[in-house]
Design a protein around this motif. Structure first.
Motif, mmCIF file in Angstrom:
data_model
loop_
_atom_site.group_PDB
_atom_site.id
_atom_site.type_symbol
_atom_site.label_atom_id
_atom_site.label_comp_id
_atom_site.label_asym_id
_atom_site.label_seq_id
_atom_site.Cartn_x
_atom_site.Cartn_y
_atom_site.Cartn_z
ATOM 1 N N ALA A 64 0.822 -1.216 0.000
ATOM 2 C CA ALA A 64 0.000 0.000 0.000
ATOM 3 C C ALA A 64 0.859 1.269 0.000
ATOM 4 O O ALA A 64 0.622 2.194 -0.780
ATOM 5 C CB ALA A 64 -0.946 -0.003 1.209
ATOM 6 N N LEU A 65 1.845 1.303 0.885
ATOM 7 C CA LEU A 65 2.664 2.509 0.988
ATOM 8 C C LEU A 65 3.481 2.723 -0.288
ATOM 9 O O LEU A 65 3.566 3.839 -0.811
ATOM 10 C CB LEU A 65 3.588 2.379 2.209
ATOM 11 C CG LEU A 65 3.949 3.668 2.916
ATOM 12 C CD1 LEU A 65 2.713 4.363 3.466
ATOM 13 C CD2 LEU A 65 4.924 3.386 4.043
ATOM 14 N N TYR A 121 -9.512 0.221 1.065
ATOM 15 C CA TYR A 121 -8.516 0.891 0.226
ATOM 16 C C TYR A 121 -8.928 0.935 -1.245
ATOM 17 O O TYR A 121 -8.367 1.712 -2.019
ATOM 18 C CB TYR A 121 -7.148 0.218 0.362
ATOM 19 C CG TYR A 121 -6.428 0.538 1.658
ATOM 20 C CD1 TYR A 121 -7.107 1.081 2.735
ATOM 21 C CD2 TYR A 121 -5.069 0.303 1.804
ATOM 22 C CE1 TYR A 121 -6.450 1.365 3.928
ATOM 23 C CE2 TYR A 121 -4.397 0.587 2.977
ATOM 24 C CZ TYR A 121 -5.094 1.111 4.047
ATOM 25 O OH TYR A 121 -4.438 1.395 5.212
ATOM 26 N N VAL A 123 1.868 6.403 -6.932
ATOM 27 C CA VAL A 123 0.867 7.389 -7.348
ATOM 28 C C VAL A 123 1.480 8.795 -7.310
ATOM 29 O O VAL A 123 1.309 9.592 -8.245
ATOM 30 C CB VAL A 123 -0.398 7.313 -6.469
ATOM 31 C CG1 VAL A 123 -1.327 8.490 -6.751
ATOM 32 C CG2 VAL A 123 -1.122 5.985 -6.711
ATOM 33 N N LEU A 162 1.219 4.060 -2.890
ATOM 34 C CA LEU A 162 1.009 5.511 -2.746
ATOM 35 C C LEU A 162 2.205 6.265 -3.316
ATOM 36 O O LEU A 162 2.042 7.278 -3.995
ATOM 37 C CB LEU A 162 0.824 5.885 -1.271
ATOM 38 C CG LEU A 162 -0.455 5.433 -0.580
ATOM 39 C CD1 LEU A 162 -0.417 5.856 0.889
ATOM 40 C CD2 LEU A 162 -1.702 6.010 -1.240
ATOM 41 N N ASP A 163 3.398 5.757 -3.025
ATOM 42 C CA ASP A 163 4.602 6.394 -3.572
ATOM 43 C C ASP A 163 4.571 6.393 -5.099
ATOM 44 O O ASP A 163 4.998 7.357 -5.742
ATOM 45 C CB ASP A 163 5.862 5.672 -3.083
ATOM 46 C CG ASP A 163 6.157 5.923 -1.612
ATOM 47 O OD1 ASP A 163 5.630 6.893 -1.051
ATOM 48 O OD2 ASP A 163 6.923 5.136 -1.024
ATOM 49 N N ARG A 220 -7.087 -4.610 2.707
ATOM 50 C CA ARG A 220 -8.136 -3.719 3.237
ATOM 51 C C ARG A 220 -9.204 -3.468 2.175
ATOM 52 O O ARG A 220 -8.904 -2.860 1.148
ATOM 53 C CB ARG A 220 -7.545 -2.349 3.586
ATOM 54 C CG ARG A 220 -6.983 -2.241 4.987
ATOM 55 C CD ARG A 220 -5.545 -2.609 5.030
ATOM 56 N NE ARG A 220 -4.888 -1.933 6.166
ATOM 57 C CZ ARG A 220 -3.673 -2.217 6.556
ATOM 58 N NH1 ARG A 220 -2.968 -3.165 5.958
ATOM 59 N NH2 ARG A 220 -3.143 -1.555 7.581
#
Lengths: 326, 326
Positions: free
Chosen positions: A37-38, A94, A44, A41-42, A91
């Motif tokens: 997930a993290l 998300y 994105v 995000l990076d 999740r």
């Protein structure tokens, strides 16, 4: 409008310029393969920065209307896609968050079983998991297109069945024409087509076999696929990997799940990056694909449908009506 | 419209009903204190689910216009806030991502120095860091309000100076009226007011001292604060912690950064959760605050400004014009 259903290139300004030179109206880009997930995000963030720095050439589209607006402005619309559901980190919530951040296409699995379902390389496919069913529902609700390209047969069939809207195979071919684990059964493709889905036919050497020889053999692959599932369900999914290097290929194939070499759609005898197709080294060759289809005997409307119209119809049906753009 | 600049309650349907009973138009809620990026996403998911389940009482606002629309619909607008910048995980790009997800208020630091700046409890305050300067700029650009309530003096002064738009102290009092590390110097409050910012005056026992005695002493605190910085810069920031229990208090005060008991705004002699104020047990007492201000001699317009108008003006100046709502 020319649309490419899936590319995995390492985009930079030069590759964006190739999109413009090929008159591409819309391309789904690959933001990640195994990223959590993290890291997603990076990715994105990195995509936003890259697009901002090249705003004269490309823009992120979050609705079908935006695809058309961006194309009309003389730029190429990008759909942000992930080739895995690892960005969800298990999740359900998300899906909505990443949809809000502009992600519009997600493949349920990449090359290994995950919490959503099985990949096309797994010996056992237990189908769409309980979490996977919820993910498909949530993707439907939030306007994120379900991509089944690397997904296993049973999981794919259940996803087609469970989805309330059409789903896609953005980059694969019929297995009855080119036998390969990555290619799709007639049963699956017909089920997908019956529900309005689209298959992006790929010239990628490892999964298109002898049809990769020339633009005309690729047109023959398109024709046979159209015979199988109807021309309204056939698009282009080049799987182009411009500027992909050996380390990228290793990441795609092995991620962090194995220390053993994996070959993806290749094989131990054919392990490396495939050389560019002479007739399709990059997206500047898109007009040549349209010409090959015309030479093969497709009418003007048919060429337009395959080269982009079918994807655009799919996006109108599946993507949200409300923009998430800045 | 009544506006509460900051609450840290554990909201549930009952607490939302109290917002309605108190005729609250808008409340900034605390989504997190020490949560990292992933945990913060989880908190955003939890807040979305909670709001969806109580959509007849509350809705998340992402613009000032939405605050007014939600209030007009007979519901309370919620602004999603974090009392720390830990959700950024050191990434400048995450300001924009969390803004896109609806976060509208963020305190630069909670109770310890971080990569953005120093807290009000740190013996040394080196000011806004290089990252912190970029964070403030990015918050300005994306319409996320800068909150300095728990932030150290020098960091706060530099944030006021560096911000292109007004900033807030959502829940604190003038230190010249109630000496306490959490309260704010006249120099800071005057700089904040000079640039259009708002201070949310708090009745929280630990930082309001003798002014916490009654609604009328609280009105006296408001009056003296207005004398200091002008009535246009004074709002309410109750810091209300409905249904906050001992474990919550421990998380707020210690997070994961220490094994040693910390007392936040309390002290070793006064370590526990403060009992509710008899005149302000929950937000149903908001009309009573307005009455106390009127009794004190404030005119109708002044009461309206303090009870919500000033916050609303601030939100119109600082929040984005474009909605991020579904």
């Amino acid at each position: 409008m020319f649309v490419d259903g899936l590319e995995c290139s390492n985009f930079d300004r030069e590759v964006f310029e190739e999109l413009r030179a090929g008159d591409l109206g819309c391309v789904t880009v690959t933001c990640g393969f195994w990223e959590d997930a993290l890291e997603s995000l990076d990715r994105v963030v990195a995509w936003r920065d890259l697009v901002r720095a090249n705003a004269d050439l490309v823009a992120v589209a979050t609705t079908a209307a935006e695809i058309e607006e961006i194309q009309a402005s003389g730029r190429t619309a990008l759909l942000l896609g992930f080739q895995n559901s690892s960005f969800l980190a298990g999740r359900i919530g998300y899906v909505e968050l990443f949809a809000d951040l502009g992600v519009r296409v997600a493949q349920l699995t990449y090359n290994i079983q995950n919490d959503v379902g099985a990949s096309c390389y797994d010996p056992v496919d237990g189908g769409l998991t309980r979490f996977g069913r919820e993910v498909v529902e949530e993707m439907n609700r939030t306007g994120m297109a379900v991509d089944l390209s690397h997904v296993g047969e049973r999981t794919s069939l259940e996803a087609v069945e469970h989805s309330a809207v059409p789903v896609a195979v953005t980059h694969a071919n019929p297995a009855s024409l080119v036998p390969h684990a990555r290619n799709k059964s007639d049963e699956l493709l017909k089920a997908l087509a019956a529900r309005g889905g689209v298959l992006g036919v790929s010239g990628y050497r490892n999964i298109s076999g002898e049809y990769a020889a020339t633009a005309d053999t690729w047109a023959e692959l398109v024709a046979r696929t159209a015979d199988l599932i109807g021309i309204d369900h056939v698009g282009v999914g080049s799987d182009l990997g411009r500027k992909v290097v050996a380390d990228d290929l290793r990441w795609m194939r092995q991620g962090r799940w194995t220390r053993t070499p994996q070959y993806g759609a290749g094989s131990a005898a054919n392990p490396g990056k495939q050389p560019p197709l002479p007739w399709f080294p990059d997206t500047r060759s898109f007009p040549g694909l349209a010409e090959a289809l015309a030479r093969h005997g497709f009418g003007e409307k048919e060429v337009a449908a395959v080269m982009g119209g079918n994807w655009l119809r799919f996006y109108h049906e599946v993507l949200p009506k409300r923009s998430a753009k800045e």
